[in-house]
Design a protein around this motif. Structure first.
Motif, mmCIF file in Angstrom:
data_model
loop_
_atom_site.group_PDB
_atom_site.id
_atom_site.type_symbol
_atom_site.label_atom_id
_atom_site.label_comp_id
_atom_site.label_asym_id
_atom_site.label_seq_id
_atom_site.Cartn_x
_atom_site.Cartn_y
_atom_site.Cartn_z
ATOM 1 N N ASP A 101 40.416 43.292 38.310
ATOM 2 C CA ASP A 101 41.239 44.077 38.450
ATOM 3 C C ASP A 101 42.514 42.885 36.923
ATOM 4 O OD1 ASP A 101 41.378 45.448 39.790
ATOM 5 O OD2 ASP A 101 42.052 44.798 41.981
ATOM 6 N N THR A 102 43.177 43.138 36.811
ATOM 7 C CA THR A 102 44.380 42.417 36.070
ATOM 8 C C THR A 102 44.266 40.619 36.276
ATOM 9 O OG1 THR A 102 45.304 43.852 35.433
ATOM 10 C CG2 THR A 102 46.794 42.216 34.804
ATOM 11 N N GLY A 103 44.250 40.273 34.997
ATOM 12 C CA GLY A 103 44.111 38.406 35.396
ATOM 13 C C GLY A 103 42.427 38.054 35.443
ATOM 14 N N GLY A 104 41.761 39.366 36.374
ATOM 15 C CA GLY A 104 40.604 38.903 37.258
ATOM 16 C C GLY A 104 39.602 37.484 35.856
ATOM 17 N N ARG A 105 39.026 37.018 36.173
ATOM 18 C CA ARG A 105 38.273 35.755 35.100
ATOM 19 C C ARG A 105 37.046 35.741 35.934
ATOM 20 N NH1 ARG A 105 42.062 31.242 33.844
ATOM 21 N NH2 ARG A 105 42.352 30.704 36.338
ATOM 22 N N ILE A 106 35.882 35.689 35.502
ATOM 23 C CA ILE A 106 33.979 34.980 35.702
ATOM 24 C C ILE A 106 33.555 34.495 34.677
ATOM 25 C CG2 ILE A 106 32.061 36.092 35.903
ATOM 26 C CD1 ILE A 106 33.728 38.659 36.351
ATOM 27 N N GLY A 107 33.109 33.101 35.740
ATOM 28 C CA GLY A 107 33.352 31.975 34.646
ATOM 29 C C GLY A 107 30.943 32.354 33.591
ATOM 30 N N ALA A 108 31.020 31.536 33.377
ATOM 31 C CA ALA A 108 29.949 31.230 32.443
ATOM 32 C C ALA A 108 28.169 31.367 33.278
ATOM 33 C CB ALA A 108 29.145 30.135 31.989
ATOM 34 N N LYS A 138 43.557 40.790 41.454
ATOM 35 C CA LYS A 138 44.417 40.284 40.641
ATOM 36 C C LYS A 138 43.681 38.972 40.695
ATOM 37 C CE LYS A 138 48.829 40.527 39.050
ATOM 38 N NZ LYS A 138 49.828 41.583 39.426
ATOM 39 N N ASP A 139 43.534 38.335 38.873
ATOM 40 C CA ASP A 139 43.633 36.824 39.063
ATOM 41 C C ASP A 139 42.670 36.295 40.117
ATOM 42 O OD1 ASP A 139 45.222 35.607 36.918
ATOM 43 O OD2 ASP A 139 47.321 36.609 38.364
ATOM 44 N N GLY A 140 41.632 36.969 40.509
ATOM 45 C CA GLY A 140 40.730 36.556 40.651
ATOM 46 C C GLY A 140 40.499 35.595 40.384
ATOM 47 N N THR A 141 39.358 34.327 40.510
ATOM 48 C CA THR A 141 38.915 33.654 39.639
ATOM 49 C C THR A 141 36.967 33.218 40.434
ATOM 50 O OG1 THR A 141 40.506 32.808 38.271
ATOM 51 C CG2 THR A 141 38.216 31.529 38.033
ATOM 52 N N GLU A 188 39.185 38.098 46.642
ATOM 53 C CA GLU A 188 40.844 38.901 46.744
ATOM 54 C C GLU A 188 41.861 37.965 45.564
ATOM 55 O OE1 GLU A 188 41.916 40.642 49.343
ATOM 56 O OE2 GLU A 188 39.270 40.628 49.778
ATOM 57 N N ALA A 189 42.699 38.276 45.542
ATOM 58 C CA ALA A 189 43.411 37.980 45.096
ATOM 59 C C ALA A 189 44.026 36.457 44.916
ATOM 60 C CB ALA A 189 44.851 38.747 45.077
ATOM 61 N N GLU A 190 43.727 36.092 43.088
ATOM 62 C CA GLU A 190 44.263 35.007 43.539
ATOM 63 C C GLU A 190 43.794 33.560 44.371
ATOM 64 O OE1 GLU A 190 48.822 34.412 43.504
ATOM 65 O OE2 GLU A 190 48.807 36.194 42.662
ATOM 66 N N ILE A 191 42.497 34.478 44.287
ATOM 67 C CA ILE A 191 41.424 32.348 44.875
ATOM 68 C C ILE A 191 40.414 32.424 43.639
ATOM 69 C CG2 ILE A 191 39.919 32.777 46.489
ATOM 70 C CD1 ILE A 191 42.255 32.817 47.578
ATOM 71 N N LEU A 192 40.117 31.728 44.207
ATOM 72 C CA LEU A 192 38.755 30.472 43.090
ATOM 73 C C LEU A 192 37.514 31.071 44.357
ATOM 74 C CD1 LEU A 192 37.145 28.954 40.836
ATOM 75 C CD2 LEU A 192 38.792 27.217 41.606
ATOM 76 N N VAL A 193 36.529 31.121 43.742
ATOM 77 C CA VAL A 193 35.078 31.102 44.570
ATOM 78 C C VAL A 193 34.076 30.485 43.852
ATOM 79 C CG1 VAL A 193 35.630 33.337 45.843
ATOM 80 C CG2 VAL A 193 34.312 33.250 44.287
ATOM 81 N N VAL A 194 33.379 30.229 44.665
ATOM 82 C CA VAL A 194 32.052 29.349 43.745
ATOM 83 C C VAL A 194 31.169 29.129 45.081
ATOM 84 C CG1 VAL A 194 32.665 27.252 44.670
ATOM 85 C CG2 VAL A 194 31.514 27.227 42.813
ATOM 86 N N GLY A 195 29.824 29.017 44.099
ATOM 87 C CA GLY A 195 28.647 29.040 44.674
ATOM 88 C C GLY A 195 27.700 29.707 44.909
ATOM 89 N N HIS A 196 26.638 30.046 45.489
ATOM 90 C CA HIS A 196 25.164 31.010 45.866
ATOM 91 C C HIS A 196 25.208 31.314 47.296
ATOM 92 C CE1 HIS A 196 23.182 31.915 41.967
ATOM 93 N NE2 HIS A 196 24.354 31.033 41.693
ATOM 94 N N ALA A 201 28.907 33.470 46.471
ATOM 95 C CA ALA A 201 30.331 32.947 45.798
ATOM 96 C C ALA A 201 31.277 32.609 47.305
ATOM 97 C CB ALA A 201 30.954 33.634 45.104
ATOM 98 N N LYS A 202 31.726 31.456 47.889
ATOM 99 C CA LYS A 202 32.616 31.541 49.003
ATOM 100 C C LYS A 202 34.051 30.431 48.390
ATOM 101 C CE LYS A 202 29.337 30.792 52.143
ATOM 102 N NZ LYS A 202 28.661 30.265 53.284
ATOM 103 N N GLU A 203 35.446 31.496 49.246
ATOM 104 C CA GLU A 203 36.432 30.644 48.628
ATOM 105 C C GLU A 203 36.502 29.357 48.440
ATOM 106 O OE1 GLU A 203 40.748 31.010 50.417
ATOM 107 O OE2 GLU A 203 39.184 31.918 51.421
ATOM 108 N N LEU A 204 36.935 28.784 47.201
ATOM 109 C CA LEU A 204 37.463 27.351 47.075
ATOM 110 C C LEU A 204 38.634 27.120 47.397
ATOM 111 C CD1 LEU A 204 36.093 24.970 46.840
ATOM 112 C CD2 LEU A 204 36.418 25.032 44.484
ATOM 113 N N ARG A 205 39.579 27.229 46.971
ATOM 114 C CA ARG A 205 41.344 27.182 47.068
ATOM 115 C C ARG A 205 41.545 28.364 46.563
ATOM 116 N NH1 ARG A 205 39.350 22.981 43.223
ATOM 117 N NH2 ARG A 205 39.809 23.763 41.157
ATOM 118 N N LYS A 206 43.306 28.001 46.578
ATOM 119 C CA LYS A 206 43.879 29.083 45.601
ATOM 120 C C LYS A 206 43.613 28.887 44.456
ATOM 121 C CE LYS A 206 47.552 31.179 46.719
ATOM 122 N NZ LYS A 206 47.231 32.512 47.496
#
Length: 233
Positions: free
Chosen positions: A174-181, A193-196, A208-216, A218-223
């Motif tokens: 969605d709009t503003g979503g970002r995916i790292g390398a 939206k704005d999920g990272t 989820e929107a405006e949430i940063l996930v990380v790992g294998h 991926a799990k929620e780390l923080r907003k």
């Protein structure tokens, strides 16, 4: 129009004003190209897809021509297939492949070696960086960022079992979503939206929107920090 050597322009091609064609450019029949467009050496525009004998995709007749908007730059050895629509002021870097029935929104940047498979929609002002892979049937909203070497997928059956034939589903960002390398996004997943997604993550569930996930996986780390939200840029 300014053109280099060995340029091939098919019948009924429409060219706007101030078009620059490099050496060895091929533009297939009926392609529409806007004004102030630069197409660099060895690029191919409007290519009809070729279906492998073993392909599971349905057979098709000749597709409508490609359409290239005003102010577009197409890099060296890029390939844009028939029935692709490239909006105004899009930048397409060297060695990029954009397949049939793909739409790319205004002012998006498609990096070097990016592959966008068939039936995808890319929004406006997106940035797809070097060697990322956008699987077929995916949708990217506006202002989406895809880092280098991101892989998206659409087939949970990995090429086996006829049950998969009606279950292909790409990813949605969605709009503003970002995916790292080097991240991998599994079939059908949505980054809201704005999920990272942090670099190197495996996304096996929706973000989820405006949430940063990380790992294998991926799990929620923080907003996502407020200063990083699209509305605050």
């Amino acid at each position: 129009m300014t053109k280099g050597q060995n340029v091939l322009v098919g019948e009924n091609v429409v060219l706007g004003e101030n078009v620059v064609l490099g050496n060895n450019v091929i533009i297939y029949e009926g392609t529409v190209i806007g004004s102030n467009v630069i197409i660099q050496d060895n690029a191919v525009i409007g290519k009809q897809p070729t279906r492998a004998k073993a392909s599971i995709l349905p057979d098709f007749k000749t597709l409508p021509p490609a359409k290239i908007g005003n102010g577009v730059i197409v890099g060296t050895s890029a390939i844009i297939y028939a029935n692709a629509v490239i909006s105004d002021e899009v930048f397409i870097a060297d060695l990029t492949t954009i397949r049939e029935r793909v739409k790319v929104g205004v002012k998006s940047i498609i990096g070097r070696g990016v592959a966008i498979e068939n039936d995808c929609t890319i929004g406006m002002c997106c940035k797809l960086e070097t060697n990322c892979y956008i699987t077929a049937y995916s949708t990217l909203g506006d202002y989406v960022f895809i880092a280098p070497c991101v892989v998206t997928t659409n087939d949970n059956y990995m090429g086996r079992d006829k049950e998969r034939l009606d279950k292909f589903k790409g990813v949605t960002v969605d709009t503003g979503g970002r995916i790292g390398a080097n991240s991998t996004i599994l079939p059908g997943k949505t980054i809201h939206k704005d999920g990272t997604v942090a670099a190197g993550s495996l996304v096996s569930r929706d973000v989820e929107a405006e949430i940063l996930v990380v790992g294998h996986p991926a799990k929620e780390l923080r907003k996502v920090p407020v200063s990083q939200l699209l509305k605050n840029q």
